[in-house]
Design a protein around this motif. Structure first.
Motif, mmCIF file in Angstrom:
data_model
loop_
_atom_site.group_PDB
_atom_site.id
_atom_site.type_symbol
_atom_site.label_atom_id
_atom_site.label_comp_id
_atom_site.label_asym_id
_atom_site.label_seq_id
_atom_site.Cartn_x
_atom_site.Cartn_y
_atom_site.Cartn_z
ATOM 1 N N ASP A 82 0.970 -1.209 0.209
ATOM 2 C CA ASP A 82 0.038 0.002 0.151
ATOM 3 C C ASP A 82 0.699 1.158 0.054
ATOM 4 O O ASP A 82 1.988 1.150 0.191
ATOM 5 C CB ASP A 82 -0.852 0.144 1.136
ATOM 6 N N TYR A 83 0.328 2.323 -0.575
ATOM 7 C CA TYR A 83 1.041 3.743 -0.264
ATOM 8 C C TYR A 83 0.120 4.818 -0.290
ATOM 9 O O TYR A 83 -1.041 4.798 -0.517
ATOM 10 C CB TYR A 83 2.003 3.657 -1.744
ATOM 11 N N TYR A 84 0.476 5.879 0.274
ATOM 12 C CA TYR A 84 -0.201 7.125 0.326
ATOM 13 C C TYR A 84 0.466 8.069 -0.567
ATOM 14 O O TYR A 84 1.615 8.157 -0.591
ATOM 15 C CB TYR A 84 -0.025 7.670 1.660
ATOM 16 N N ASN A 85 -0.389 9.064 -1.146
ATOM 17 C CA ASN A 85 0.107 9.933 -1.931
ATOM 18 C C ASN A 85 0.468 11.143 -0.954
ATOM 19 O O ASN A 85 -0.599 11.687 -0.446
ATOM 20 C CB ASN A 85 -0.811 10.395 -3.204
ATOM 21 N N THR A 86 1.431 11.967 -1.086
ATOM 22 C CA THR A 86 1.758 13.032 -0.113
ATOM 23 C C THR A 86 2.183 14.191 -1.066
ATOM 24 O O THR A 86 2.513 13.932 -2.276
ATOM 25 C CB THR A 86 2.744 12.612 0.788
ATOM 26 N N TYR B 168 4.547 7.586 -0.301
ATOM 27 C CA TYR B 168 4.771 6.753 0.768
ATOM 28 C C TYR B 168 4.468 5.457 0.904
ATOM 29 O O TYR B 168 3.168 5.289 1.165
ATOM 30 C CB TYR B 168 4.482 7.879 2.061
ATOM 31 N N ALA B 169 5.229 4.531 0.782
ATOM 32 C CA ALA B 169 5.084 3.175 0.624
ATOM 33 C C ALA B 169 4.993 2.527 2.214
ATOM 34 O O ALA B 169 5.731 3.035 3.078
ATOM 35 C CB ALA B 169 5.882 2.423 -0.188
ATOM 36 N N LEU B 170 4.039 1.782 2.244
ATOM 37 C CA LEU B 170 3.972 0.911 3.486
ATOM 38 C C LEU B 170 4.515 -0.500 3.363
ATOM 39 O O LEU B 170 4.002 -1.423 2.657
ATOM 40 C CB LEU B 170 2.538 0.873 4.079
ATOM 41 N N ILE B 171 5.817 -0.357 3.869
ATOM 42 C CA ILE B 171 6.552 -1.682 3.503
ATOM 43 C C ILE B 171 6.040 -2.970 4.114
ATOM 44 O O ILE B 171 5.276 -2.850 5.344
ATOM 45 C CB ILE B 171 8.127 -1.507 3.942
ATOM 46 N N ASN B 172 6.078 -4.072 3.450
ATOM 47 C CA ASN B 172 5.439 -5.496 4.058
ATOM 48 C C ASN B 172 3.713 -5.270 4.251
ATOM 49 O O ASN B 172 3.453 -5.892 4.924
ATOM 50 C CB ASN B 172 6.034 -5.748 5.627
#
Length: 88
Positions: free
Chosen positions: A21-25, A30-34
């Motif tokens: 998953d990731y968030y656009n900033t 911004y990636a959520l590792i694992n």
């Protein structure tokens, strides 16, 4: 499984998350590792008709296996619910 009027149904729900998953900033992604991987949930549902047109259902579900990193709002440790149905 059925005994008298009581019916029990159970099962597994498998979900495979293909990518992290990731968030656009404002600074980019911004990636959520694992956060990719498999989640397996088990559930059981009990139903019982207690009158000619009424039935009560009880549901319970919980994870059997979860991903290492799960974004807020997408995970539950367990859930239960009660439902009353009227047939008309």
């Amino acid at each position: 499984y059925t005994t008298g009027k009581l019916k029990l149904n159970g099962g597994l729900l498998g979900i495979f998350h293909l990518a992290d998953d990731y968030y656009n900033t404002v600074n980019g992604k911004y990636a959520l590792i694992n956060s990719k991987g498999t989640t397996i949930n088990w559930n059981i549902d009990a139903s019982y008709p207690f009158a000619k047109k009424y039935m009560v259902n009880l549901l319970y579900a919980a994870p059997a296996k979860t991903r290492s990193n799960i974004p807020d709002g997408l995970a539950r440790s367990k859930i239960s619910s009660v439902k009353i149905t009227y047939a008309f």
